[in-house]
Design an enzyme around this catalytic site. Sequence first.
Site, mmCIF file in Angstrom:
data_model
loop_
_atom_site.group_PDB
_atom_site.id
_atom_site.type_symbol
_atom_site.label_atom_id
_atom_site.label_comp_id
_atom_site.label_asym_id
_atom_site.label_seq_id
_atom_site.Cartn_x
_atom_site.Cartn_y
_atom_site.Cartn_z
ATOM 1 C CG ASP A 180 -33.703 53.728 -33.394
ATOM 2 O OD1 ASP A 180 -34.264 52.848 -32.707
ATOM 3 O OD2 ASP A 180 -34.273 54.304 -34.337
ATOM 4 C CG HIS A 181 -35.004 52.033 -27.382
ATOM 5 N ND1 HIS A 181 -35.793 53.060 -27.804
ATOM 6 C CD2 HIS A 181 -35.855 51.063 -26.971
ATOM 7 C CE1 HIS A 181 -37.064 52.737 -27.653
ATOM 8 N NE2 HIS A 181 -37.135 51.525 -27.150
ATOM 9 C CG HIS A 243 -38.084 53.383 -32.499
ATOM 10 N ND1 HIS A 243 -36.794 53.687 -32.167
ATOM 11 C CD2 HIS A 243 -38.849 53.942 -31.533
ATOM 12 C CE1 HIS A 243 -36.779 54.403 -31.051
ATOM 13 N NE2 HIS A 243 -38.024 54.577 -30.641
HETATM 14 C C1 BG6 Z 1 -39.667 55.601 -27.540
HETATM 15 C C2 BG6 Z 1 -40.847 56.518 -27.713
HETATM 16 O O1 BG6 Z 1 -38.650 55.937 -28.433
HETATM 17 O O2 BG6 Z 1 -40.086 54.264 -27.772
HETATM 18 C C3 BG6 Z 1 -41.970 56.127 -26.782
HETATM 19 O O3 BG6 Z 1 -40.445 57.849 -27.443
HETATM 20 C C4 BG6 Z 1 -42.325 54.678 -26.955
HETATM 21 O O4 BG6 Z 1 -43.122 56.936 -26.997
HETATM 22 C C5 BG6 Z 1 -41.080 53.816 -26.880
HETATM 23 O O5 BG6 Z 1 -43.209 54.332 -25.910
HETATM 24 C C6 BG6 Z 1 -41.391 52.372 -27.230
HETATM 25 O O6 BG6 Z 1 -40.272 51.586 -26.949
HETATM 26 P P1 BG6 Z 1 -40.412 50.046 -26.610
HETATM 27 O O7 BG6 Z 1 -39.007 49.570 -26.452
HETATM 28 O O8 BG6 Z 1 -41.237 49.947 -25.347
HETATM 29 O O9 BG6 Z 1 -41.137 49.431 -27.769
#
Ligand code: BG6
Length: 500
Positions: A180-181, A243
């Site tokens: 989960d980045h 997230h």
């Molecule tokens: C991803 C989603 O997990 O997170 C995307 O699949 C989204 O749709 C992205 O744009 C958002 O990540 P960040 O790091 O740009 O907030």
Amino acid sequence: MKSKETPSSLIMIFGATGDLAKRKLFPSLYHLYRKGRLGNNFAVIGTARRPWTHEELKENVKDSVLTSIGKSENIDEFVSHFYYQAHDVKNTESYIELKKLADKLDEQYSLNGNRIFYLAMAPEFFGTIAEHLKTDGLNDTKGFKRLVIEKPFGHDLESAKTLNAQIRKAFNEEEIYRIDHYLGKAMVQNIEVIRFANALFEPLWNNRYISNIQITSSEVLGVEERARYYETSGALRDMVQNHMLQMVALLAMEPPIKLSTDEIRSEKVRVFRALRPIEGDHVKEYFVRGQYGSGQIDGKDVPAYRNELNVDPASNTETFVAGKLMIDNFRWAGVPFYIRTGKRMETKSTKIVIQFKDIPMNLYYNTDHQLAPNLLVIHIQPEEGITLHLNAKKSGQHMETTPVKLNFSNTSTHGINTPEAYEKLLDDCLRGDATNFAHWDEVALSWNFVDKISEVWENKTQTEFPNYASGTMGPKASDQLLEKDGFFWWPVTDLDIDNC
Ligand code: BG6
């Protein structure tokens, strides 16, 4: 816990010709290499369907590093560790070839049989690959074996269970690193430190002093080229199941007895277990969905979601979600956690606002000036930092108050950009630290929560779509969700560190 030693490892990237590898994984590996976090004993095998040569992969890695970082010292030495193998994920022969190369590199680089399998490709192949890794002997190794798996982890609880059962045939839970980045973002990791390393906040971190918590993750981009996936997902599955709920868990969890992976994860799981289920007729009281119409972003016209490439012109997919979550335990009873996330909104921003309750009596009240509530704002991105909103005396003769803001900006304090989420997560995985990855119990409980909402939405077409214009902060109903509780969304742009 993280080991300080640089481990030797073979990293296999499935989907090495794809976007994620190019934009995130190669630059992150390069950063780790430059910081000495990869050591000399490492090798990377890139696999994908295309018939590339080793040289083509190396050129691609160079290109990705240059594009993303703008410089590339020691790049030739770095890419000399990269190898490419064309691969068919369904074909045993293909895995046998891969194993030969892996065993050879293991010997050549003295990798002690340590292997990381990174699945950076279409999710429908996750289970198949994991099964082949076992049956074709790739994970039969004397060192550690770890499976890194990108989202989406399933489409709902049922499919997530099926996938989990498949990968568990080949890997133990401790060997599975579900990405989960958001958990790799510096300020998301900081939530825990802000809470548990300060005497100031933890005593106030409960329903006696906090009136509500707001988490906004807004994006300016639309669906881009991802409509095929997004049409089956929508914002609820794409952002909330993972997230947003992860941020809620970090904000709401009890202090762990120690900072070990198991203790932290089990405290998060307890939050998920305390989440009030929202189902049936209650969904419309607690959750709002939106879909963007056309509008303007940075002065340019942008199309409605339904007019984007590969989107059904009558699509019922939500590109925006706002919700009110209740955590039914002693600490949080009665405190709403409001979340909202969407595409094509006014600004790209992820922020958490903790709004404290009003003081019992305002001694400084006069007709044109009301005391502002104390806020703690955690800026996740693009700025990274925290702001504490207080009231102080206005200079001059009168006893008048004025809001003041105490700022801490992570980036300006440390003078360098904090590492990318992927860099941290890869570093954690190399060192065997799974704390910032989602445990199966967290994944299962969050699907269970989200499924009840999607079930209602899927069975009832939203007749008012599109219901927000591109370039705005979502539909009116999202504001009303808070208004009926006597609150309002703190405008994210006003809260920017630069505006303070
Ligand atoms: C991803 C989603 O997990 O997170 C995307 O699949 C989204 O749709 C992205 O744009 C958002 O990540 P960040 O790091 O740009 O907030």
